[in-house]
Design a protein around this motif. Structure first.
Motif, PDB file in Angstrom:
ATOM      1  N   ARG A 251      38.396  41.098  39.366  1.00 38.87           N
ATOM      2  CA  ARG A 251      39.732  41.438  39.366  1.00 38.87           C
ATOM      3  C   ARG A 251      40.633  40.651  38.290  1.00 38.87           C
ATOM      4  O   ARG A 251      41.630  41.440  37.619  1.00 38.87           O
ATOM      5  CB  ARG A 251      40.160  41.196  40.720  1.00 38.87           C
ATOM      6  N   PHE A 252      40.385  39.281  38.073  1.00 42.46           N
ATOM      7  CA  PHE A 252      41.289  38.749  37.374  1.00 42.46           C
ATOM      8  C   PHE A 252      41.073  39.032  36.046  1.00 42.46           C
ATOM      9  O   PHE A 252      42.216  39.408  35.148  1.00 42.46           O
ATOM     10  CB  PHE A 252      40.857  37.134  37.372  1.00 42.46           C
TER      11      PHE A 252
ATOM     12  N   THR B 168      42.125  34.967  47.377  1.00 41.65           N
ATOM     13  CA  THR B 168      42.519  36.329  48.072  1.00 41.65           C
ATOM     14  C   THR B 168      42.204  37.292  46.853  1.00 41.65           C
ATOM     15  O   THR B 168      42.331  37.059  45.765  1.00 41.65           O
ATOM     16  CB  THR B 168      43.824  36.460  48.817  1.00 41.65           C
ATOM     17  N   PRO B 169      41.785  38.683  47.162  1.00 43.56           N
ATOM     18  CA  PRO B 169      41.536  39.729  46.168  1.00 43.56           C
ATOM     19  C   PRO B 169      42.883  39.737  45.390  1.00 43.56           C
ATOM     20  O   PRO B 169      43.946  39.987  45.797  1.00 43.56           O
ATOM     21  CB  PRO B 169      41.276  40.811  47.014  1.00 43.56           C
ATOM     22  N   ILE B 170      42.704  39.489  44.050  1.00 46.57           N
ATOM     23  CA  ILE B 170      43.586  39.842  43.038  1.00 46.57           C
ATOM     24  C   ILE B 170      43.984  41.380  43.046  1.00 46.57           C
ATOM     25  O   ILE B 170      43.436  42.152  42.876  1.00 46.57           O
ATOM     26  CB  ILE B 170      43.367  39.234  41.651  1.00 46.57           C
TER      27      ILE B 170
ATOM     28  N   ALA C  44      37.258  31.682  45.636  1.00 47.14           N
ATOM     29  CA  ALA C  44      37.780  32.494  44.718  1.00 47.14           C
ATOM     30  C   ALA C  44      39.236  32.967  44.846  1.00 47.14           C
ATOM     31  O   ALA C  44      39.804  33.658  44.166  1.00 47.14           O
ATOM     32  CB  ALA C  44      36.786  33.647  44.707  1.00 47.14           C
TER      33      ALA C  44
ATOM     34  N   GLY D 285      40.701  30.369  43.315  1.00 47.43           N
ATOM     35  CA  GLY D 285      41.842  30.065  44.469  1.00 47.43           C
ATOM     36  C   GLY D 285      42.153  28.776  44.641  1.00 47.43           C
ATOM     37  O   GLY D 285      42.777  28.632  45.729  1.00 47.43           O
TER      38      GLY D 285
ATOM     39  N   ASP E  45      33.598  39.286  42.717  1.00 42.36           N
ATOM     40  CA  ASP E  45      34.783  40.259  42.846  1.00 42.36           C
ATOM     41  C   ASP E  45      35.795  39.724  42.338  1.00 42.36           C
ATOM     42  O   ASP E  45      36.722  40.522  41.399  1.00 42.36           O
ATOM     43  CB  ASP E  45      34.919  40.586  44.291  1.00 42.36           C
ATOM     44  N   ASN E  46      36.441  38.500  42.503  1.00 44.33           N
ATOM     45  CA  ASN E  46      37.703  38.078  42.004  1.00 44.33           C
ATOM     46  C   ASN E  46      37.799  37.702  40.675  1.00 44.33           C
ATOM     47  O   ASN E  46      38.777  37.894  39.893  1.00 44.33           O
ATOM     48  CB  ASN E  46      38.161  36.928  42.848  1.00 44.33           C
ATOM     49  N   THR E  47      36.823  37.153  40.181  1.00 53.16           N
ATOM     50  CA  THR E  47      36.585  37.021  38.655  1.00 53.16           C
ATOM     51  C   THR E  47      36.857  38.353  37.904  1.00 53.16           C
ATOM     52  O   THR E  47      37.323  38.429  36.760  1.00 53.16           O
ATOM     53  CB  THR E  47      35.321  36.490  38.382  1.00 53.16           C
TER      54      THR E  47
END
Length: 348
Positions: free
Chosen positions: A133-134, A80-82, A78, A322, A129-131
């Protein structure tokens, strides 16, 4: 798997994608062509890396083990956090959730109520989570990610009930969430796409309030029959037939459940009046054909729908942010359509 091992594997995987094209092609093998489509190198390389590293299938062992493996795998692919996106956990009654807000987004913004994928058995707010955030960052919307109850502990229709509760909570509490109650979309990937479609269907038939838009990413829409894509891509393309059988065996209490439109929305007798939809499929995905059949049913019912087949991709691409570039390209399209769909909501 220890976090240190996950970090090392994630670093190695990302390094693989930075190699020259020629080397990546040698590692991935000859191009894969099937059903008039050619698999993207980014997708083929991921499948090759999974095979070489012995990563277990999605439906491996017990649900508890499979859940652990999915979250661990998501940390590797995924990214790093966006940022810049603010995230805070909250509760919708007994349902955990997480609200994502792009930094600087004004109050009264559109909101996406998001349901994660995972075959109704796996996944949580952390795995996606990153989905979220994206989508929050690039669609410029708030995203409310819902940690609905999972099977087999909570089989059908518990997930549907939680999804409906979450949407109704978002509408009722829009002001507290910083959202516009008339610009609330539902969305999700795979099983989450199914739940989003079902929420739109049920709330429409109840007379509203209903979502303003549907973001359906390779949704499951019919568990009652085989399709051509289920046969063509039963093995070797991330989501397998064995995975699907395992998921459905946990989610369904009995075979008759699968014929309920809240389980298989493609079987709903009437889809008229539903919100506009963006429906994305992946060419090398067993769920491709049922997703496209649902888009066609929506279109026949007079529902505005944009169907986008990413012919070179596999199931799960919404989570592969990622690595490489092709998966993000597909998600940029989803974010752009979501933003436009909510900005162009009909006036009263």
């Amino acid at each position: 798997m220890p976090l240190s091992s996950i970090a090392v594997q994630g670093t190695a995987l990302r390094a693989l994608y930075r190699l020259p094209h020629r080397i990546r092609r040698l590692i991935a093998g000859p191009p894969i062509r099937l059903d008039g489509q050619e698999l993207a190198l980014d997708a083929q390389l991921l499948l090759r890396a999974r095979a070489m590293s012995g990563v277990p299938s999605l439906a491996s062992g017990t649900p508890a083990k499979a859940r652990h493996d999915l979250v661990a795998g998501s940390r590797m692919i995924a990214g790093t956090p966006i940022e810049p996106v603010d995230a805070r956990d909250l509760s919708i009654g007994s349902i955990p959730a997480r609200l994502y807000t792009p930094t600087g987004l004004a109050e009264g913004s559109p909101l996406l109520v998001f349901f994660h994928g995972g075959g109704f058995v796996l996944g949580n707010v952390d795995s996606h989570d990153n989905t979220c955030r994206f989508l929050a960052k690039h669609a410029r919307v708030r995203v409310l990610s819902v940690d609905y109850r999972l099977a087999p502990e909570h089989p059908f229709p518990h997930g549907v009930e939680d999804a409906l509760t979450a949407f109704k909570y978002a509408h009722t509490n829009a002001k507290q969430l910083g959202a516009d109650p008339d610009a609330i979309a539902v969305g999700g990937d795979s099983a989450g796409g199914n739940l989003a479609a079902v929420v739109a269907l049920v709330t429409t038939r109840e007379g509203g309030p209903k979502p303003a838009f549907q973001l359906l990413i390779y949704p499951a829409t019919d568990s009652t029959r085989d399709t051509r894509s289920k046969k063509l891509f039963a093995e070797g393309f991330f989501l397998t037939k064995d995975d699907m059988d395992w998921f459905m065996g946990h989610y369904a209490v009995n075979e008759q459940d699968k014929h309920d439109p809240r389980y298989s929305p493609l079987l709903a007798p009437d889809l008229s009046g539903l919100p506009p939809a963006y429906l994305a499929t992946a060419g090398f995905d067993p769920l491709r054909d049922e997703g496209e059949a649902y888009a066609e049913r929506l279109r026949e019912a007079g529902v505005p729908v944009m169907l986008s087949r990413h012919a070179d991709l596999i199931h799960g691409y919404a989570n592969f942010l990622g690595i490489g570039t092709r998966f993000r390209e597909a998600m940029f399209e989803a974010a752009g359509v979501l933003r436009s769909g909510l900005e162009l909501k009909p006036s009263e």
